[in-house]
Design an enzyme around this catalytic site. Structure first.
Site, mmCIF file in Angstrom:
data_model
loop_
_atom_site.group_PDB
_atom_site.id
_atom_site.type_symbol
_atom_site.label_atom_id
_atom_site.label_comp_id
_atom_site.label_asym_id
_atom_site.label_seq_id
_atom_site.Cartn_x
_atom_site.Cartn_y
_atom_site.Cartn_z
ATOM 1 N N ASP A 189 0.832 -1.206 0.000
ATOM 2 C CA ASP A 189 0.000 0.000 0.000
ATOM 3 C C ASP A 189 0.872 1.263 0.000
ATOM 4 O OD1 ASP A 189 -2.307 1.816 0.868
ATOM 5 O OD2 ASP A 189 -3.279 -0.147 0.935
ATOM 6 N N ASP A 211 10.297 -0.458 1.632
ATOM 7 C CA ASP A 211 9.681 0.662 0.918
ATOM 8 C C ASP A 211 10.182 0.627 -0.524
ATOM 9 O OD1 ASP A 211 9.051 3.084 -0.248
ATOM 10 O OD2 ASP A 211 9.827 4.331 1.395
ATOM 11 N N GLN A 220 7.463 3.969 5.833
ATOM 12 C CA GLN A 220 6.662 4.997 6.497
ATOM 13 C C GLN A 220 5.853 5.765 5.451
ATOM 14 O OE1 GLN A 220 6.255 5.886 9.742
ATOM 15 N NE2 GLN A 220 4.994 7.665 9.199
ATOM 16 N N HIS A 232 -3.734 6.180 3.643
ATOM 17 C CA HIS A 232 -4.489 5.045 3.082
ATOM 18 C C HIS A 232 -4.018 3.711 3.665
ATOM 19 C CE1 HIS A 232 -5.576 2.066 -0.096
ATOM 20 N NE2 HIS A 232 -6.655 2.820 -0.237
ATOM 21 N N VAL A 243 -9.878 -6.522 12.902
ATOM 22 C CA VAL A 243 -10.535 -7.812 12.708
ATOM 23 C C VAL A 243 -9.716 -8.941 13.356
ATOM 24 C CG1 VAL A 243 -11.296 -9.496 10.974
ATOM 25 C CG2 VAL A 243 -11.694 -7.047 10.605
ATOM 26 N N ASN A 314 -13.248 1.389 -7.391
ATOM 27 C CA ASN A 314 -14.217 2.389 -6.912
ATOM 28 C C ASN A 314 -14.901 3.176 -8.013
ATOM 29 O OD1 ASN A 314 -13.589 1.667 -4.340
ATOM 30 N ND2 ASN A 314 -12.200 3.372 -3.970
ATOM 31 N N ALA A 324 -7.902 -7.745 -8.688
ATOM 32 C CA ALA A 324 -9.122 -8.390 -8.182
ATOM 33 C C ALA A 324 -9.756 -9.270 -9.262
ATOM 34 C CB ALA A 324 -10.106 -7.335 -7.691
ATOM 35 N N TYR A 326 -8.526 -11.121 -11.341
ATOM 36 C CA TYR A 326 -7.907 -12.448 -11.536
ATOM 37 C C TYR A 326 -8.482 -13.486 -10.587
ATOM 38 C CZ TYR A 326 -4.266 -9.600 -13.761
ATOM 39 O OH TYR A 326 -3.585 -8.705 -14.537
ATOM 40 N N SER A 384 -11.200 -0.400 -0.835
ATOM 41 C CA SER A 384 -9.941 -0.565 -0.094
ATOM 42 C C SER A 384 -10.177 -0.937 1.357
ATOM 43 C CB SER A 384 -9.149 0.749 -0.084
ATOM 44 O OG SER A 384 -8.457 0.932 -1.279
HETATM 45 CA CA CA Z 1 10.988 5.125 3.258
#
Ligand code: CA
Ligand code: CA
Length: 457
Positions: A189, A211, A220, A232, A243, A314, A324, A326, A384
């Site tokens: 993400d 990263d 980060q 996000h 969950v 969306n 998705a 696939y 998402s």
């Molecule tokens: Ca970084």
């Protein structure tokens, strides 16, 4: 239309690099040089090939190198001539390979309602939607005690209680008191706020984080509240933990603060997640373009027994985004990957959610509260936010009953969804069922199911 957008991004990136060079600030202010590829492609590889040989032959860089699995992903500056593919190794099947435009084809599929175009502190039903300070006490000093205990009490962020009741989460916790312990969930993400209180004690070791945007070991979140996708990944990871509170998050950063990401970064992150022991990958991102590279990576992950959960997009229409889309492919890709769309609190399709025959499951993705960078809290809406609920559900079941075979678990999840056709007359059989994590986890951990399965072996 999409390639035009890609061009725009790329040319503006080039312009700013040139500007920096002109000002003589390149050394002091620019980040370390990153590999940047205009194109990406998968090529067949055999055990006899060497990485340097393949790179030299095709004129690219192997960003994913998996000779045992028979392929490599190349980052390229020029499109591959399709005639050149598959001719290096005699053992390689000659395949038709398309070269993908690499840059910024993926985007995050969520919207922060709280600060889009507004100040950070805005009201939601008369309350502040981005809260500071005191709210962090929900997590501090014994986070697990807030959520666990098997009492069936709805925990997590109180604002989400209705959503958790909707999907039967208290019953799931009662049936799976391990709460996801021992399961690593890769969140590919925009990065996360590594210092947020919610994540303390809930992340994999730093050697299992990366990263791919900054090309460093610290995923980060970067940017600020004026950036579309800032926060996000933090919200998405926070949903997984609400969950499955004892699962571990493997944060992998592939999206820029504006929410866009390169295909090679997504490919590398999936590869990294598999290599570093993630059992579940959450991809709350998508592309309108079908690409061989990401399809190959999802196939690779699922062949290795890793679940791939992806948001469906969306745009509100019938165009389910990739990866998705696939999730109903043949073989392990279809069996171990799940596409997730969004419904509201009344189990009606969210206006923004895509739909279609291929959509497998929906979950409540509107106004989902979670952590925000800076030890804050707010809500996001999008497919998402629905996807990590399914990822968390799998983590709960997996931790409680690791004996259950991998494909049975997804089958049980999809069979134990709630039919929402009655609330969606315009989308009958176009949404899959709505996640019922309570029914799913109860079924997945029942002694009846376990004994039936062991008897079959
Ligand atoms: Ca970084
Ligand atoms: Ca599937």
């Amino acid at each position: 239309m999409h390639s035009g957008k890609t061009k725009l991004y790329r040319s503006s990136a080039l312009a700013s690099a040139l500007l920096l060079a002109g000002c003589g600030q390149l050394t002091s202010q620019s980040p370390p040089p990153q590999p940047s590829y205009a194109y990406a492609a998968t090529v067949p590889v055999t055990a006899n090939d060497t990485q340097s040989g393949i790179e030299k032959y095709y004129g690219g860089t192997a960003v994913v190198w998996q000779p045992d699995a028979g392929f490599a992903v190349l980052g390229l500056q020029q499109p591959l001539a399709s005639s050149s593919v598959g001719t290096l190794s005699l053992n390689s099947a000659s395949t038709s390979v398309t070269t993908d435009i690499n840059s910024r084809i993926f985007s995050a599929s969520g919207t922060s309602s709280a600060w889009r175009g507004q100040a950070v502190q805005v009201g939601y039903q008369g309350r502040a939607s981005v809260w500071s300070g005191g709210r962090a006490s929900v997590w501090s000093g014994g986070r697990a005690s807030v959520w666990s205990g098997g009492s069936g009490t709805v925990g997590g962020i109180p604002e989400n209680s209705a959503s958790w009741k909707q999907i039967g989460l208290p019953a799931a916790w009662a049936a799976a008191p391990k709460l996801g312990e021992g399961v690593k969930v890769a969140v590919i993400d925009s990065g996360i706020d590594l210092k947020h209180e919610m994540f303390q004690g809930s992340l994999v070791s730093s050697s299992d984080q990366w990263d791919f945007v900054g090309n460093d070991a610290i995923p980060q979140e970067e940017g600020g509240f004026s950036d579309e996708a800032f926060g996000h990944g933090t919200n998405v990871a926070g949903i997984v933990l609400q969950v499955a509170p004892r699962a571990k998050i493997m944060p992998l950063r592939v999206l820029n603060p504006d929410g866009s990401g390169d295909e090679t970064n997504v490919a590398q992150a999936i590869n990294f997640a598999v290599q570093h022991g993630a059992q579940i990958i959450n991809l709350s991102l998508g592309s309108v373009q079908r690409t061989d590279v990401i399809q190959k990576m999802v196939q690779f992950a699922t062949l290795k027994g890793v679940y791939v959960i992806a948001s469906s997009g969306n745009t509100g229409d019938g165009n389910i985004t990739y990866p998705a889309a696939y999730s109903e492919d043949l073989g392990t890709t279809g069996l171990l990957s799940i596409s997730v769309g969004s419904v509201n609190a009344q189990d009606q399709k969210s206006d923004f959610s895509t739909y279609g025959d291929k959509l497998e499951v929906v979950a409540p993705g509107e106004v989902v509260w979670g952590p925000v960078p800076g030890n804050l809290f707010s809500y996001w809406s999008g497919t998402s936010m629905a996807s990590p609920m399914v990822a968390g559900a799998l983590a709960l079941a997996r931790s409680q009953n690791s004996a259950l075979d991998l494909t049975t678990l997804t089958t049980v999840l999809l069979k134990n969804t709630t039919n929402v056709n009655a609330f969606n007359l315009k989308y009958v059989n176009k949404l899959g069922g709505r996640l019922n994590v309570g029914a799913f986890v109860k079924a997945a951990t029942s002694s009846v199911l376990s004994s039936v399965l062991s008897g079959n072996r």
